[in-house]
Design a protein around this motif. Structure first.
Motif, short mmCIF file in Angstrom:
data_model
loop_
_atom_site.label_atom_id
_atom_site.label_comp_id
_atom_site.label_asym_id
_atom_site.label_seq_id
_atom_site.Cartn_x
_atom_site.Cartn_y
_atom_site.Cartn_z
N VAL A 26 0.83 -1.20 0.00
CA VAL A 26 0.00 0.00 0.00
C VAL A 26 0.87 1.25 0.00
CG1 VAL A 26 -1.75 1.29 1.27
CG2 VAL A 26 -1.87 -1.21 1.15
N ARG A 27 0.54 2.19 -0.85
CA ARG A 27 1.29 3.45 -0.91
C ARG A 27 0.40 4.67 -0.77
NH1 ARG A 27 4.02 1.10 -5.50
NH2 ARG A 27 5.42 -0.51 -4.75
N ALA A 28 -0.84 4.60 -1.31
CA ALA A 28 -1.61 5.84 -1.46
C ALA A 28 -3.01 5.81 -0.85
CB ALA A 28 -1.73 6.16 -2.96
N GLN A 29 -3.38 4.75 -0.17
CA GLN A 29 -4.75 4.64 0.30
C GLN A 29 -4.88 4.79 1.83
OE1 GLN A 29 -3.42 1.96 -1.74
NE2 GLN A 29 -4.07 3.12 -3.54
N PHE A 30 -3.88 5.35 2.49
CA PHE A 30 -3.88 5.40 3.95
C PHE A 30 -4.89 6.40 4.50
CE2 PHE A 30 0.49 3.74 3.31
CZ PHE A 30 0.38 2.59 4.09
N LEU A 31 -5.53 6.00 5.60
CA LEU A 31 -6.40 6.88 6.37
C LEU A 31 -5.62 7.38 7.60
CD1 LEU A 31 -9.63 4.69 6.31
CD2 LEU A 31 -9.13 6.69 4.89
N PRO A 32 -6.03 8.51 8.19
CA PRO A 32 -5.28 9.06 9.33
C PRO A 32 -5.56 8.35 10.66
CG PRO A 32 -7.13 10.48 8.80
CD PRO A 32 -7.09 9.43 7.73
N ASP A 33 -6.54 7.47 10.69
CA ASP A 33 -6.93 6.82 11.95
C ASP A 33 -5.75 6.06 12.56
OD1 ASP A 33 -8.91 6.84 9.73
OD2 ASP A 33 -10.32 6.47 11.36
N PRO A 34 -5.50 6.25 13.86
CA PRO A 34 -4.41 5.52 14.51
C PRO A 34 -4.73 4.03 14.65
CG PRO A 34 -5.67 6.73 16.13
CD PRO A 34 -6.20 7.15 14.79
N GLY A 103 4.45 5.87 1.43
CA GLY A 103 3.44 6.59 2.19
C GLY A 103 4.00 7.02 3.53
N ILE A 104 5.26 7.47 3.51
CA ILE A 104 5.99 7.75 4.75
C ILE A 104 5.29 8.81 5.60
CG2 ILE A 104 8.17 8.64 5.69
CD1 ILE A 104 9.54 7.44 3.17
N LEU A 105 4.83 9.87 4.97
CA LEU A 105 4.20 10.96 5.71
C LEU A 105 2.69 10.79 5.82
CD1 LEU A 105 6.23 13.96 4.23
CD2 LEU A 105 6.67 12.67 6.33
N GLU A 106 2.09 10.05 4.91
CA GLU A 106 0.64 9.90 4.91
C GLU A 106 0.16 8.84 5.91
OE1 GLU A 106 1.85 10.92 0.62
OE2 GLU A 106 2.61 9.73 2.31
N SER A 107 0.92 7.80 6.11
CA SER A 107 0.49 6.71 7.01
C SER A 107 0.62 7.16 8.46
CB SER A 107 1.34 5.46 6.77
OG SER A 107 2.72 5.74 6.99
N PRO A 108 -0.26 6.67 9.34
CA PRO A 108 -0.20 7.09 10.75
C PRO A 108 0.98 6.53 11.51
CG PRO A 108 -1.93 5.46 10.44
CD PRO A 108 -1.44 5.83 9.07
N LEU A 109 1.60 5.47 10.99
CA LEU A 109 2.72 4.86 11.70
C LEU A 109 3.73 4.31 10.71
CD1 LEU A 109 3.89 3.88 14.48
CD2 LEU A 109 2.68 1.72 14.06
N LEU A 183 8.62 0.11 6.85
CA LEU A 183 7.23 -0.13 6.49
C LEU A 183 6.33 1.04 6.88
CD1 LEU A 183 7.02 -3.77 7.88
CD2 LEU A 183 7.60 -3.09 5.54
N CYS A 184 5.31 1.28 6.07
CA CYS A 184 4.26 2.25 6.38
C CYS A 184 3.00 1.46 6.73
CB CYS A 184 4.00 3.16 5.18
SG CYS A 184 5.47 4.02 4.59
N LEU A 185 2.37 1.77 7.87
CA LEU A 185 1.22 1.03 8.35
C LEU A 185 0.03 1.95 8.58
CD1 LEU A 185 3.64 -0.93 9.14
CD2 LEU A 185 2.18 -1.69 11.02
N GLY A 186 -1.16 1.44 8.31
CA GLY A 186 -2.36 2.20 8.63
C GLY A 186 -3.60 1.60 8.00
N TYR A 187 -4.74 1.98 8.54
CA TYR A 187 -5.99 1.60 7.89
C TYR A 187 -6.07 2.31 6.53
CZ TYR A 187 -7.46 -0.37 12.35
OH TYR A 187 -7.55 -1.15 13.49
N VAL A 188 -6.82 1.72 5.61
CA VAL A 188 -6.88 2.23 4.25
C VAL A 188 -8.34 2.40 3.81
CG1 VAL A 188 -4.68 1.20 3.60
CG2 VAL A 188 -6.78 -0.10 3.27
#
Length: 237
Positions: A26-34, A103-109, A183-188
């Motif tokens: 995943v690169r571009a579908q991240f949501l801001p939710d922790p 998605g370094i800056l977009e992902s919440p973690l 790794l970039c992690l987050g809900y999408v």
């Protein structure tokens, strides 16, 4: 068959195979939710239960949520990506520059999974002949986390376009610790039906039947029914 008594139920198997086939980079579908602590704990526990040569467990997990640290890592990516883009010209180069590769800056973690190459001492059982088994073991921890994340509805993106020495300096890693996976992690908002590079036309999945050999390179498998069994599988992109 005698082995069936150890098999998962049909529902359990379906869930496992679904996670495998629907996992995406995943690169571009991240949501801001922790990510809730209890969910993150399950992901890390899954990674920590990966197999490792000599049971050395060479991994550590750096949880990176500080914006300044992530901006420094993103700057490394930008420089390395600009250099990588120079290798592609014409239409291929134009396509490369359109691809979203992090998605370094977009992902919440952000999560860096490292490999301590000194863990287990000088003589690790099973590592004498293949010294990189510690790196391979750490890759299994990455895969465990990735599949568990998909089951939890969490996207994962591996950022490989980084200078590992610079990354180690940013994260303050000891000399013997290698930053294996950033790794970039987050809900999408969605998991794509096809891998992003396949959808963009960069590469397509190779046919499984063409990748299988028997007792030697380009030798047919002994079991002549295997090809038919592969053909009968549900196609996955």
């Amino acid at each position: 068959m005698s082995g069936d008594r150890h098999a998962f139920s049909e529902t359990e198997r379906a869930g496992l195979y679904r996670a495998i086939h629907e996992r995406r980079d995943v690169r571009a579908q991240f949501l801001p939710d922790p990510i809730p602590p209890e969910v993150l704990a399950r992901l890390l526990e899954a990674a920590h239960h990966a197999p490792s040569v000599g049971f050395m467990q060479p991994w550590d997990f750096l949880l990176i949520d500080d914006r300044e640290v992530r901006e420094r890592v993103h700057a490394i990516f930008e420089r390395e990506n600009a250099k990588a883009a120079e290798a592609h010209t014409g239409e291929r180069g134009a396509l490369y520059r359109r691809l979203k590769l992090e998605g370094i800056l977009e992902s919440p973690l952000n999560l860096c999974i490292t490999c301590d190459r000194s863990r287990g001492g000088e003589h690790v059982l099973g590592r004498q002949s293949i010294v990189d088994m510690d790196l391979f073991s750490t890759c299994l921890a990455v895969q465990n986390l990735w599949l568990a994340a998909r089951a939890e509805g969490i996207g994962v993106g591996w950022v490989s376009i980084l200078d590992q020495q610079e990354l180690a300096e940013v994260l303050g890693l000891p000399e013997n610790v290698y930053p294996l996976a950033y790794l970039c992690l987050g809900y999408v908002d969605e998991f794509l039906g096809r891998p992003e590079l396949a959808r963009a036309g960069w590469r397509q999945r190779l046919p499984l039947a063409d990748r299988i050999h028997g007792n030697g390179w380009q030798t047919p498998p002994t079991d002549g029914m295997l090809s038919s069994a592969i053909d009968a599988l549900t196609p996955h992109t």
